[in-house]
Design a protein around this motif. Structure first.
Motif, PDB file in Angstrom:
ATOM      1  N   PHE A   1       0.806  -1.225   0.000  1.00 32.13           N
ATOM      2  CA  PHE A   1       0.000   0.000   0.000  1.00 32.13           C
ATOM      3  C   PHE A   1       0.837   1.272   0.000  1.00 32.13           C
ATOM      4  CE2 PHE A   1      -4.129  -1.618  -0.082  1.00 32.13           C
ATOM      5  CZ  PHE A   1      -4.146  -2.807   0.636  1.00 32.13           C
ATOM      6  N   PHE A   2       2.090   1.187   0.472  1.00 35.44           N
ATOM      7  CA  PHE A   2       2.948   2.373   0.500  1.00 35.44           C
ATOM      8  C   PHE A   2       4.278   2.077  -0.180  1.00 35.44           C
ATOM      9  CE2 PHE A   2      -0.019   4.542   2.976  1.00 35.44           C
ATOM     10  CZ  PHE A   2      -0.489   3.687   3.957  1.00 35.44           C
ATOM     11  N   PRO A   3       4.271   1.944  -1.536  1.00 33.08           N
ATOM     12  CA  PRO A   3       5.539   1.653  -2.229  1.00 33.08           C
ATOM     13  C   PRO A   3       6.585   2.717  -1.933  1.00 33.08           C
ATOM     14  CG  PRO A   3       3.824   2.324  -3.775  1.00 33.08           C
ATOM     15  CD  PRO A   3       3.165   2.134  -2.456  1.00 33.08           C
ATOM     16  N   ILE A   4       6.124   3.967  -1.832  1.00 32.91           N
ATOM     17  CA  ILE A   4       7.012   5.024  -1.356  1.00 32.91           C
ATOM     18  C   ILE A   4       6.183   5.910  -0.436  1.00 32.91           C
ATOM     19  CG2 ILE A   4       6.683   6.295  -3.528  1.00 32.91           C
ATOM     20  CD1 ILE A   4       9.443   7.607  -2.993  1.00 32.91           C
ATOM     21  N   SER A   5       6.694   6.168   0.732  1.00 34.88           N
ATOM     22  CA  SER A   5       5.946   6.908   1.745  1.00 34.88           C
ATOM     23  C   SER A   5       5.617   8.316   1.258  1.00 34.88           C
ATOM     24  CB  SER A   5       6.773   6.955   3.025  1.00 34.88           C
ATOM     25  OG  SER A   5       6.193   7.866   3.912  1.00 34.88           O
ATOM     26  N   HIS A   6       4.470   8.835   1.673  1.00 34.25           N
ATOM     27  CA  HIS A   6       4.059  10.198   1.296  1.00 34.25           C
ATOM     28  C   HIS A   6       5.152  11.195   1.613  1.00 34.25           C
ATOM     29  CE1 HIS A   6       0.252   8.059   2.007  1.00 34.25           C
ATOM     30  NE2 HIS A   6      -0.269   8.880   1.140  1.00 34.25           N
ATOM     31  N   ILE A   7       5.745  11.006   2.776  1.00 35.08           N
ATOM     32  CA  ILE A   7       6.708  11.995   3.261  1.00 35.08           C
ATOM     33  C   ILE A   7       7.980  12.017   2.430  1.00 35.08           C
ATOM     34  CG2 ILE A   7       7.972  10.630   5.005  1.00 35.08           C
ATOM     35  CD1 ILE A   7       6.354  13.870   5.825  1.00 35.08           C
ATOM     36  N   ARG A   8       8.372  10.820   1.940  1.00 33.92           N
ATOM     37  CA  ARG A   8       9.567  10.774   1.107  1.00 33.92           C
ATOM     38  C   ARG A   8       9.286  11.391  -0.257  1.00 33.92           C
ATOM     39  NH1 ARG A   8      10.350   8.354   5.713  1.00 33.92           N
ATOM     40  NH2 ARG A   8       9.364   6.439   5.038  1.00 33.92           N
ATOM     41  N   LEU A   9       8.095  11.153  -0.753  1.00 33.35           N
ATOM     42  CA  LEU A   9       7.692  11.751  -2.028  1.00 33.35           C
ATOM     43  C   LEU A   9       7.672  13.269  -1.905  1.00 33.35           C
ATOM     44  CD1 LEU A   9       7.059  10.254  -4.581  1.00 33.35           C
ATOM     45  CD2 LEU A   9       4.642  10.355  -4.034  1.00 33.35           C
ATOM     46  N   CYS A  10       7.170  13.784  -0.763  1.00 34.63           N
ATOM     47  CA  CYS A  10       7.159  15.230  -0.520  1.00 34.63           C
ATOM     48  C   CYS A  10       8.570  15.785  -0.493  1.00 34.63           C
ATOM     49  CB  CYS A  10       6.517  15.533   0.834  1.00 34.63           C
ATOM     50  SG  CYS A  10       4.761  15.684   0.714  1.00 34.63           S
ATOM     51  N   ALA A  11       9.466  15.074   0.183  1.00 36.59           N
ATOM     52  CA  ALA A  11      10.860  15.522   0.284  1.00 36.59           C
ATOM     53  C   ALA A  11      11.506  15.571  -1.100  1.00 36.59           C
ATOM     54  CB  ALA A  11      11.652  14.589   1.206  1.00 36.59           C
ATOM     55  N   LEU A  12      11.262  14.518  -1.883  1.00 30.65           N
ATOM     56  CA  LEU A  12      11.803  14.475  -3.253  1.00 30.65           C
ATOM     57  C   LEU A  12      11.260  15.641  -4.065  1.00 30.65           C
ATOM     58  CD1 LEU A  12      11.761  10.776  -4.470  1.00 30.65           C
ATOM     59  CD2 LEU A  12      13.708  12.295  -4.325  1.00 30.65           C
ATOM     60  N   GLN A  13       9.961  15.888  -3.894  1.00 29.80           N
ATOM     61  CA  GLN A  13       9.330  16.976  -4.642  1.00 29.80           C
ATOM     62  C   GLN A  13       9.974  18.308  -4.303  1.00 29.80           C
ATOM     63  OE1 GLN A  13       5.211  17.566  -3.673  1.00 29.80           O
ATOM     64  NE2 GLN A  13       4.797  18.743  -5.522  1.00 29.80           N
ATOM     65  N   LEU A  14      10.190  18.539  -3.002  1.00 33.63           N
ATOM     66  CA  LEU A  14      10.796  19.799  -2.567  1.00 33.63           C
ATOM     67  C   LEU A  14      12.197  19.975  -3.167  1.00 33.63           C
ATOM     68  CD1 LEU A  14       9.857  20.146   1.193  1.00 33.63           C
ATOM     69  CD2 LEU A  14       9.414  21.784  -0.609  1.00 33.63           C
ATOM     70  N   ILE A  15      12.961  18.898  -3.145  1.00 34.72           N
ATOM     71  CA  ILE A  15      14.331  18.993  -3.670  1.00 34.72           C
ATOM     72  C   ILE A  15      14.312  19.229  -5.177  1.00 34.72           C
ATOM     73  CG2 ILE A  15      16.487  17.702  -4.025  1.00 34.72           C
ATOM     74  CD1 ILE A  15      15.867  16.295  -1.334  1.00 34.72           C
ATOM     75  N   MET A  16      13.498  18.424  -5.895  1.00 32.89           N
ATOM     76  CA  MET A  16      13.460  18.548  -7.360  1.00 32.89           C
ATOM     77  C   MET A  16      12.984  19.914  -7.793  1.00 32.89           C
ATOM     78  SD  MET A  16      14.398  15.783  -8.743  1.00 32.89           S
ATOM     79  CE  MET A  16      14.477  14.046  -8.626  1.00 32.89           C
ATOM     80  N   VAL A  17      12.009  20.435  -7.073  1.00 24.24           N
ATOM     81  CA  VAL A  17      11.389  21.690  -7.476  1.00 24.24           C
ATOM     82  C   VAL A  17      12.317  22.876  -7.194  1.00 24.24           C
ATOM     83  CG1 VAL A  17       9.703  23.169  -6.344  1.00 24.24           C
ATOM     84  CG2 VAL A  17       8.946  21.167  -7.571  1.00 24.24           C
ATOM     85  N   SER A  18      13.191  22.728  -6.208  1.00 23.30           N
ATOM     86  CA  SER A  18      14.123  23.814  -5.886  1.00 23.30           C
ATOM     87  C   SER A  18      15.334  23.825  -6.799  1.00 23.30           C
ATOM     88  CB  SER A  18      14.617  23.663  -4.447  1.00 23.30           C
ATOM     89  OG  SER A  18      13.543  23.467  -3.589  1.00 23.30           O
ATOM     90  N   THR A  19      15.640  22.666  -7.407  1.00 23.87           N
ATOM     91  CA  THR A  19      16.893  22.558  -8.152  1.00 23.87           C
ATOM     92  C   THR A  19      16.972  23.389  -9.439  1.00 23.87           C
ATOM     93  OG1 THR A  19      16.903  20.306  -7.323  1.00 23.87           O
ATOM     94  CG2 THR A  19      18.623  20.871  -8.852  1.00 23.87           C
ATOM     95  N   PRO A  20      15.904  23.510 -10.254  1.00 29.67           N
ATOM     96  CA  PRO A  20      16.050  24.311 -11.483  1.00 29.67           C
ATOM     97  C   PRO A  20      16.530  25.731 -11.238  1.00 29.67           C
ATOM     98  CG  PRO A  20      14.048  23.051 -11.584  1.00 29.67           C
ATOM     99  CD  PRO A  20      14.576  22.857 -10.214  1.00 29.67           C
ATOM    100  N   SER A  21      16.259  26.282 -10.060  1.00 29.52           N
ATOM    101  CA  SER A  21      16.725  27.634  -9.756  1.00 29.52           C
ATOM    102  C   SER A  21      18.250  27.722  -9.822  1.00 29.52           C
ATOM    103  CB  SER A  21      16.267  28.053  -8.365  1.00 29.52           C
ATOM    104  OG  SER A  21      14.878  27.932  -8.249  1.00 29.52           O
ATOM    105  N   LEU A  22      18.915  26.580  -9.632  1.00 29.50           N
ATOM    106  CA  LEU A  22      20.379  26.595  -9.683  1.00 29.50           C
ATOM    107  C   LEU A  22      20.906  26.928 -11.073  1.00 29.50           C
ATOM    108  CD1 LEU A  22      21.359  23.525  -7.501  1.00 29.50           C
ATOM    109  CD2 LEU A  22      21.570  25.925  -6.943  1.00 29.50           C
ATOM    110  N   LEU A  23      20.081  26.635 -12.100  1.00 25.27           N
ATOM    111  CA  LEU A  23      20.507  26.957 -13.468  1.00 25.27           C
ATOM    112  C   LEU A  23      20.818  28.447 -13.569  1.00 25.27           C
ATOM    113  CD1 LEU A  23      17.866  24.981 -15.584  1.00 25.27           C
ATOM    114  CD2 LEU A  23      20.288  24.454 -15.350  1.00 25.27           C
TER     115      LEU A  23
END
Lengths: 219, 262
Positions: A68-90
């Protein structure tokens, strides 16, 4: 290495952002990162220990939780935060490249290396498109993985080694759902801010271009 | 990233607050955030683990806990603190915008600019006047709204501010009405009452600050009306000068816009 690293990284980006961009950074820090660290992390902390199935069969709980939890909600949120912040580095890299070029040639090549124009404008627009795209991708992923944004208190599981269909109870489903909705809402707000910023920049620079051409024609 | 970062965000705004605003900030950090982190989180740390129901039925404890605590006290307080701190960012953003404009003026070599260098612009103290007054007052108003909403939500969700020792639960799959026992109810009640009391003090401080700002505004207006009859030119010049000073000083908190630098 912790979230403070991301904070410091983004504070550098803040210097080269428009007003919309700064509001976006504020929203990410106050409503996503801070809420994540101060509240959300603790809710999901013992999710596996507190996941309980109405069966004594060893391994059944583990298998059902994993199903039921292949990837925990919280880990998905953390990944989202990191991925979404990274393009600003360009943008940061492009500005650093400009400054490096000026140093290398030992002369002022740009009026202001941090000003959003020319190539830096393209980089900025690309970073906005990437940010928005990644936000949408993660929201869709959330929706597909968990059948919407609901967290049911009870799930029925019949995977081996569970001998038959077994009732499994998720811990704190209501609290998790409240925070999930909150994170989704802030994600949508960030998408709206990014789209607003994209529109604003395209509009601003189109008008600038048009006016320049108009002045040239008159001359 | 933690409450310390919030401290750096709001610390910058502190420079531009009234005295009551500074007291409010101190109360917020010492009596709310610090208590939350140092004490309350530990008291509520084992809340589900030590929530015990008088049944062996698997799932009954989970369901009962979820029924009685849709959102934990500690998370509600954390959200309340975040929401209540956010309006201060409005002020920081307004100030940063003004400062940006002034910096642009300064770098263009505008004759109106009265400051010799950027450092002077940054160090200038700032008064809450003009459009900044409106931003500041709106931020206090929003703070009040958020505080009141969260306090009401708390009262509504938990039927008051007391933590009972025993709760009776008959949600499925509990086989019948089952006794469930909360861990550390008295300690939790003490902290709940403490946090509510401090929240009320913060509301009072915000109301006082709002009254102070409104009084100042009306007094200034009546003074202007009186003075403009006698010396219109002098008053206008002073006003313009004060407005420019405000803008310059407000620019000085660009570093505290989001409080990121250092």
């Amino acid at each position: 290495m912790s979230w403070a690293f991301l904070r410091d990284l983004l504070s550098g980006v803040n210097k080269y952002s428009t007003g919309f961009g700064r509001i976006w950074v504020a929203v990410v820090f106050m409503f996503r990162l801070l809420v994540y660290v101060a509240a959300t992390e603790n809710i999901w902390k013992h999710e596996h220990d507190e996941f309980e199935c109405n069966i004594k069969q060893p391994g059944c709980e583990n298998v059902c939780f994993d199903h039921f939890f292949p990837i925990s909600h919280i880990r998905l949120c953390a990944l989202q935060l990191i991925m979404v912040s990274t393009p600003s580095l360009l943008v940061v890299f492009h500005v650093a490249y400009r400054e490096n070029r000026e140093k290398h040639h030992n002369q002022k090549l740009y009026k202001n290396p941090g000003k959003i124009d020319g190539g830096l404008l393209c980089t900025y627009l690309i970073s906005l498109i990437l940010k928005t795209g990644l936000e949408i991708v993660f929201l869709v992923l959330f929706y597909k993985l968990y059948n919407g944004f609901k967290i049911p208190p009870l799930v029925k599981c019949d995977i081996k080694p569970c001998p038959n269909t077994v009732d499994c109870y998720i811990s704190k489903p209501t609290e998790k759902m409240i925070f999930l909705y909150f994170l989704v809402a802030t994600s949508c707000l960030c998408i709206a801010l990014n789209l607003g910023e994209l529109t604003y920049l395209i509009f601003k620079y189109s008008i600038k271009c048009y006016l320049k051409r108009h002045v040239k024609k008159q001359q | 990233m933690d409450w310390g970062s919030l401290h750096s965000f709001l610390g910058g705004v502190n420079k531009h607050s009234t005295s009551i605003g500074k007291i409010w900030l101190t109360v917020l950090f010492i009596f709310r955030i610090m208590i939350l982190v140092v004490a309350a989180e530990i008291v509520w740390g084992d809340e589900q683990y030590d929530f015990v129901c008088n049944t062996l039925q698997p799932g009954c404890k989970n369901v009962c806990y979820d029924h009685f605590f849709p959102i934990s006290h500690i998370r509600l307080w954390a959200l309340q603190l975040i929401f209540v701190s956010t309006p201060a960012l409005l002020v920081a953003m307004h100030v940063a915008y003004r400062r940006h404009e002034k910096k642009r003026q300064f770098s263009k070599g505008d004759q109106k600019c009265e400051f010799k260098d950027m450092e002077e612009i940054r160090k200038q103290r700032f008064r809450i006047e003009g459009s900044l007054w409106w931003t500041y007052t709106s931020s206090i108003f929003f703070r009040l709204i958020f505080e009141a909403v969260f306090m009401y939500a708390f009262y509504f969700m938990y039927d008051g501010f007391r933590m009972p020792r025993l709760m009776k639960c008959n949600a499925w799959p509990c086989p019948n009405t089952v006794d469930c026992f909360v861990s550390r109810p008295t300690e939790k009640t003490v902290f709940t009452i403490f946090m509510i009391a401090v929240s009320s003090i913060c509301i009072l401080l915000n109301v006082a600050e709002l009254c102070y700002l409104l009084t100042k505004f009306f007094l200034r207006r009546s003074k202007k009306a009186g003075n403009s009859k006698q010396q219109p030119n002098h008053e206008n010049k002073e006003e313009t000068k004060q407005n420019e000073m405000n803008e310059l000083i407000s620019d000085s908190c660009q570093n505290t816009v989001i409080g990121f630098s250092s």
